[in-house]
Motif scaffolding. Structure first.
Motif, PDB file in Angstrom:
ATOM      1  N   ALA A 102       0.900  -1.190  -0.122  1.00 24.53           N
ATOM      2  CA  ALA A 102      -0.084   0.029  -0.035  1.00 24.53           C
ATOM      3  C   ALA A 102       0.988   1.344  -0.089  1.00 24.53           C
ATOM      4  CB  ALA A 102      -0.973   0.036   1.247  1.00 24.53           C
ATOM      5  N   GLY A 103       1.844   1.147   0.864  1.00 21.21           N
ATOM      6  CA  GLY A 103       2.832   2.384   0.765  1.00 21.21           C
ATOM      7  C   GLY A 103       3.513   2.674  -0.690  1.00 21.21           C
ATOM      8  N   SER A 139       5.552  13.896  -3.514  1.00 20.47           N
ATOM      9  CA  SER A 139       4.856  12.615  -3.941  1.00 20.47           C
ATOM     10  C   SER A 139       4.700  11.754  -2.910  1.00 20.47           C
ATOM     11  CB  SER A 139       6.014  11.898  -5.132  1.00 20.47           C
ATOM     12  OG  SER A 139       7.223  11.677  -4.459  1.00 20.47           O
ATOM     13  N   LEU A 140       5.382  11.905  -1.947  1.00 17.43           N
ATOM     14  CA  LEU A 140       5.100  11.099  -0.619  1.00 17.43           C
ATOM     15  C   LEU A 140       4.118  11.720   0.283  1.00 17.43           C
ATOM     16  CD1 LEU A 140       9.091  10.875   0.858  1.00 17.43           C
ATOM     17  CD2 LEU A 140       7.377   9.005  -0.154  1.00 17.43           C
ATOM     18  N   LEU A 166      -0.795  10.795   4.098  1.00 19.57           N
ATOM     19  CA  LEU A 166      -2.090  11.144   4.131  1.00 19.57           C
ATOM     20  C   LEU A 166      -2.947   9.664   4.174  1.00 19.57           C
ATOM     21  CD1 LEU A 166      -4.477  13.029   4.480  1.00 19.57           C
ATOM     22  CD2 LEU A 166      -4.619  12.688   1.905  1.00 19.57           C
ATOM     23  N   GLY A 167      -2.649   8.849   3.181  1.00 18.32           N
ATOM     24  CA  GLY A 167      -3.311   7.348   3.158  1.00 18.32           C
ATOM     25  C   GLY A 167      -3.025   6.684   4.506  1.00 18.32           C
ATOM     26  N   VAL A 224      -4.948   8.158   7.372  1.00 16.87           N
ATOM     27  CA  VAL A 224      -6.594   7.832   7.358  1.00 16.87           C
ATOM     28  C   VAL A 224      -6.742   6.248   7.648  1.00 16.87           C
ATOM     29  CG1 VAL A 224      -8.344   7.119   5.540  1.00 16.87           C
ATOM     30  CG2 VAL A 224      -7.258   9.579   5.503  1.00 16.87           C
ATOM     31  N   ASN A 225      -5.793   5.385   7.328  1.00 16.41           N
ATOM     32  CA  ASN A 225      -5.991   4.156   7.638  1.00 16.41           C
ATOM     33  C   ASN A 225      -5.704   3.916   9.220  1.00 16.41           C
ATOM     34  OD1 ASN A 225      -5.810   1.350   7.341  1.00 16.41           O
ATOM     35  ND2 ASN A 225      -3.464   1.263   8.004  1.00 16.41           N
ATOM     36  N   GLU A 226      -4.807   4.398  10.075  1.00 19.77           N
ATOM     37  CA  GLU A 226      -4.542   4.359  11.433  1.00 19.77           C
ATOM     38  C   GLU A 226      -5.792   5.068  12.015  1.00 19.77           C
ATOM     39  OE1 GLU A 226      -2.550   2.447  12.853  1.00 19.77           O
ATOM     40  OE2 GLU A 226      -1.922   2.024  10.852  1.00 19.77           O
TER      41      GLU A 226
END
Length: 99
Positions: free
Chosen positions: A28-29, A49-50, A55-56, A59-61
């Motif tokens: 996913a990373g 670009s990171l 952000l993803g 959101v997951n955490e």
């Protein structure tokens, strides 16, 4: 809340099928990092670009927190580390190789 439950069921099912929660975080990373570069139209060596990867993972955490009513510090740090590790390593290598 239903969307969060579906998200949780999908991620838990994937982790159960693979037998690890580390591999999905690594994949996913890397995927979020590549998508971030495409969406922002930035080179992979660009630190922005990171941003989608960070952000993803945030959101997951946050979803983990909502669904599990709290965080486990060890699990959270483990997830963050494996999600961001390879994108940061590769991005730093690319940034330094262009100089």
């Amino acid at each position: 809340m239903r969307v969060l439950r579906i998200y949780h069921d999908l991620t838990f099912g994937l982790e159960s099928w693979i037998g690890s929660d580390t591999v999905p975080h690594i994949c996913a990373g890397l995927a979020l990092w590549l998508i971030g570069a495409l969406v922002l139209r930035r080179p992979l060596r660009d630190p922005w670009s990171l941003s989608l990867t960070v952000l993803g993972e945030a959101v997951n955490e946050t979803f983990d927190y909502i669904l599990h009513i709290g965080w486990s510090l060890g699990d959270t740090l483990h997830d963050i580390a494996w999600t961001l590790f390879w994108p940061i390593v590769i991005q730093q290598f690319l940034a330094r190789s262009r100089r």
